[in-house]
Design an enzyme around this catalytic site. Sequence first.
Site, PDB file in Angstrom:
ATOM      1  N   GLY A  48      29.774 -46.674  11.718  1.00 59.26           N
ATOM      2  CA  GLY A  48      30.504 -45.408  11.627  1.00 59.26           C
ATOM      3  C   GLY A  48      29.689 -44.144  11.820  1.00 59.26           C
ATOM      4  N   GLU A 103      25.425 -41.299   6.385  1.00 57.13           N
ATOM      5  CA  GLU A 103      26.680 -42.050   6.330  1.00 57.13           C
ATOM      6  C   GLU A 103      27.790 -41.275   7.027  1.00 57.13           C
ATOM      7  OE1 GLU A 103      28.403 -44.463   6.026  1.00 57.13           O
ATOM      8  OE2 GLU A 103      28.247 -45.577   4.153  1.00 57.13           O
ATOM      9  N   ASP A 104      28.821 -42.001   7.452  1.00 58.94           N
ATOM     10  CA  ASP A 104      29.976 -41.323   8.024  1.00 58.94           C
ATOM     11  C   ASP A 104      30.880 -40.775   6.928  1.00 58.94           C
ATOM     12  OD1 ASP A 104      30.691 -43.864   7.149  1.00 58.94           O
ATOM     13  OD2 ASP A 104      31.858 -44.395   8.915  1.00 58.94           O
ATOM     14  N   ASP A 107      33.885 -43.107   0.406  1.00 55.89           N
ATOM     15  CA  ASP A 107      35.266 -43.332  -0.040  1.00 55.89           C
ATOM     16  C   ASP A 107      35.230 -43.758  -1.511  1.00 55.89           C
ATOM     17  OD1 ASP A 107      37.788 -44.345  -0.577  1.00 55.89           O
ATOM     18  OD2 ASP A 107      38.061 -45.271   1.364  1.00 55.89           O
ATOM     19  N   GLY A 109      32.503 -45.083  -2.775  1.00 57.58           N
ATOM     20  CA  GLY A 109      31.111 -44.857  -3.155  1.00 57.58           C
ATOM     21  C   GLY A 109      30.301 -46.131  -3.295  1.00 57.58           C
ATOM     22  N   LEU A 112      27.399 -46.446  -0.551  1.00 61.78           N
ATOM     23  CA  LEU A 112      26.256 -45.556  -0.759  1.00 61.78           C
ATOM     24  C   LEU A 112      25.456 -45.960  -2.001  1.00 61.78           C
ATOM     25  CD1 LEU A 112      25.134 -43.184   0.782  1.00 61.78           C
ATOM     26  CD2 LEU A 112      26.182 -41.676  -0.905  1.00 61.78           C
ATOM     27  N   ARG A 169      37.296 -45.352  17.384  1.00 61.33           N
ATOM     28  CA  ARG A 169      35.932 -44.941  17.069  1.00 61.33           C
ATOM     29  C   ARG A 169      35.361 -43.907  18.041  1.00 61.33           C
ATOM     30  NH1 ARG A 169      32.785 -47.791  13.577  1.00 61.33           N
ATOM     31  NH2 ARG A 169      33.627 -49.875  13.856  1.00 61.33           N
TER      32      ARG A 169
END
Length: 181
Positions: A48, A103-104, A107, A109, A112, A169
């Site tokens: 992403g 990161e993209d 959401d 978490g 991450l 994408r």
Amino acid sequence: MKKPQLGQTPRVLFDEEAIRRRVDELARQISADYAGKGEVLLVGVLRGAFLFLADLCRRLTIPSRVDFIAVSSYGDKTVSSGTVRLLLDLRGDIRGRHVLIVEDIVDTGSTLAYLHHMLGLRDPASLKTCTLLHKAKADAKGTPVDYIGFEIEDDWVVGYGLDYADLYRTLPYIGVLQVNG
Ligand code: IMP
Ligand code: MG
């Protein structure tokens, strides 16, 4: 979250110009924060973050290198499984390096938090996190999110690297998929 229907055209949330402006600002901020510290290693989270990382790294005015890591938690769903799986590890050793995870979107978490924990164990000189998008409901489980491009609602967003079931994408803008039902 219910399943978005495929085949629809996403509603534009951030167009190319808005993305460009925000990535410029982030690059300026990151360049200022790391100035004089030596090299930063940008760790892009596949797939992403590939476009965001490509645009961000070209605007930094500090010396940088790029490496990639890949994880999976969603499959073809829009609800996180909560279990993060490492699909591809970094090429290089990060001991003693200034590492910035790119990161993209954050959401739940989970991703991450997993990456921050795992890379933190490898003794980097510093470890920070940067995400283009951050859902307002996100709970990064204590993981600091140092740089955020945009705060967004709890919608399923696609484009500029982000996908739904591997579609959308390559759109140049970020859009929201409508959910029926
Ligand atoms: P988290 O672990 O729930 O924070 O989810 C992180 C990963 O799920 C992100 O890196 C994305 O790859 C993916 N993801 C989460 N929300 C979205 C979305 O709205 N659109 C596309 N991908 C998403
Ligand atoms: Mg991701």
